[in-house]
Design a protein around this motif. Sequence first.
Motif, PDB file in Angstrom:
ATOM      1  N   GLU A   1      12.613   7.549 -47.752  1.00 57.69           N
ATOM      2  CA  GLU A   1      12.333   8.969 -47.517  1.00 57.69           C
ATOM      3  C   GLU A   1      13.147   9.519 -46.356  1.00 57.69           C
ATOM      4  N   SER A   2      13.401   8.708 -45.354  1.00 58.70           N
ATOM      5  CA  SER A   2      14.216   9.158 -44.224  1.00 58.70           C
ATOM      6  C   SER A   2      15.643   9.436 -44.656  1.00 58.70           C
ATOM      7  N   VAL A   3      16.221   8.515 -45.408  1.00 59.87           N
ATOM      8  CA  VAL A   3      17.592   8.690 -45.886  1.00 59.87           C
ATOM      9  C   VAL A   3      17.679   9.906 -46.799  1.00 59.87           C
ATOM     10  N   HIS A   4      16.676  10.082 -47.652  1.00 57.17           N
ATOM     11  CA  HIS A   4      16.681  11.242 -48.545  1.00 57.17           C
ATOM     12  C   HIS A   4      16.669  12.550 -47.744  1.00 57.17           C
ATOM     13  N   SER A   5      15.802  12.638 -46.734  1.00 58.50           N
ATOM     14  CA  SER A   5      15.723  13.881 -45.955  1.00 58.50           C
ATOM     15  C   SER A   5      17.029  14.161 -45.209  1.00 58.50           C
ATOM     16  N   ILE A   6      17.675  13.121 -44.743  1.00 52.41           N
ATOM     17  CA  ILE A   6      18.959  13.289 -44.051  1.00 52.41           C
ATOM     18  C   ILE A   6      20.031  13.728 -45.043  1.00 52.41           C
ATOM     19  N   ASN A   7      20.066  13.092 -46.214  1.00 53.97           N
ATOM     20  CA  ASN A   7      21.059  13.452 -47.232  1.00 53.97           C
ATOM     21  C   ASN A   7      20.920  14.895 -47.699  1.00 53.97           C
ATOM     22  N   VAL A   8      19.700  15.373 -47.825  1.00 46.31           N
ATOM     23  CA  VAL A   8      19.485  16.770 -48.227  1.00 46.31           C
ATOM     24  C   VAL A   8      20.179  17.706 -47.247  1.00 46.31           C
ATOM     25  N   GLU A   9      20.027  17.436 -45.972  1.00 41.56           N
ATOM     26  CA  GLU A   9      20.650  18.291 -44.960  1.00 41.56           C
ATOM     27  C   GLU A   9      22.166  18.143 -44.947  1.00 41.56           C
ATOM     28  N   LEU A  10      22.654  16.924 -45.119  1.00 42.90           N
ATOM     29  CA  LEU A  10      24.097  16.694 -45.083  1.00 42.90           C
ATOM     30  C   LEU A  10      24.813  17.313 -46.287  1.00 42.90           C
ATOM     31  N   GLU A  11      24.103  17.501 -47.380  1.00 40.52           N
ATOM     32  CA  GLU A  11      24.717  18.060 -48.587  1.00 40.52           C
ATOM     33  C   GLU A  11      24.702  19.590 -48.624  1.00 40.52           C
ATOM     34  N   ARG A  12      24.089  20.209 -47.635  1.00 41.50           N
ATOM     35  CA  ARG A  12      24.069  21.675 -47.597  1.00 41.50           C
ATOM     36  C   ARG A  12      25.472  22.197 -47.308  1.00 41.50           C
ATOM     37  N   PRO A  13      25.800  23.379 -47.855  1.00 41.95           N
ATOM     38  CA  PRO A  13      27.124  23.951 -47.569  1.00 41.95           C
ATOM     39  C   PRO A  13      27.246  24.330 -46.086  1.00 41.95           C
TER      40      PRO A  13
ATOM     41  N   LEU B   1      19.761  15.816 -38.057  1.00 41.20           N
ATOM     42  CA  LEU B   1      19.086  15.165 -36.940  1.00 41.20           C
ATOM     43  C   LEU B   1      17.844  15.930 -36.500  1.00 41.20           C
ATOM     44  N   VAL B   2      17.952  17.244 -36.420  1.00 43.54           N
ATOM     45  CA  VAL B   2      16.809  18.068 -36.021  1.00 43.54           C
ATOM     46  C   VAL B   2      15.701  17.984 -37.068  1.00 43.54           C
ATOM     47  N   THR B   3      16.078  18.080 -38.329  1.00 44.47           N
ATOM     48  CA  THR B   3      15.092  17.999 -39.412  1.00 44.47           C
ATOM     49  C   THR B   3      14.390  16.654 -39.392  1.00 44.47           C
ATOM     50  N   PHE B   4      15.146  15.582 -39.213  1.00 47.05           N
ATOM     51  CA  PHE B   4      14.554  14.243 -39.167  1.00 47.05           C
ATOM     52  C   PHE B   4      13.584  14.118 -37.994  1.00 47.05           C
ATOM     53  N   ALA B   5      13.977  14.620 -36.843  1.00 50.03           N
ATOM     54  CA  ALA B   5      13.135  14.520 -35.650  1.00 50.03           C
ATOM     55  C   ALA B   5      11.838  15.304 -35.788  1.00 50.03           C
TER      56      ALA B   5
END
Length: 118
Positions: free
Chosen positions: A65-77, A88-92
């Motif tokens: 779930e952590s990797v998924h949440s990070i990937n969602v943010e990294l894939e944003r335009p 990083l902020v979203t994960f924290a």
Amino acid sequence: MARPKEFDQEKALRRAIRLFSQQGFAATSTDDLMRVMEVGRQSMYDTFGDKRALFLKALELYVTESVHSINVELERPGSALAAVQSALVTFARRKDLSSAEGCMGSTPSANSVSEMPA
């Protein structure tokens, strides 16, 4: 025919994650887990295995779930820097598996991996 489980397995696993995050592997007793997960000893062992197996299942869910949440943010335009910053902020700030009480990726939980028997 096996009796159906009388508890929510995912909810119990998430409660175990929270406890392991707060206390680490060695400081968390089976009795602590049963109390927090709201399951009986036999149900816990039948469903999750021993404490080590439960920790590994909890860690697997946490990492997935952590990797998924990070990937969602990294894939944003947008810019790469903004994406990393947002990830990083979203994960924290996550409330589902992380909290101010600890996380599976920090002490004492990170030390838990070295505490576990092979």
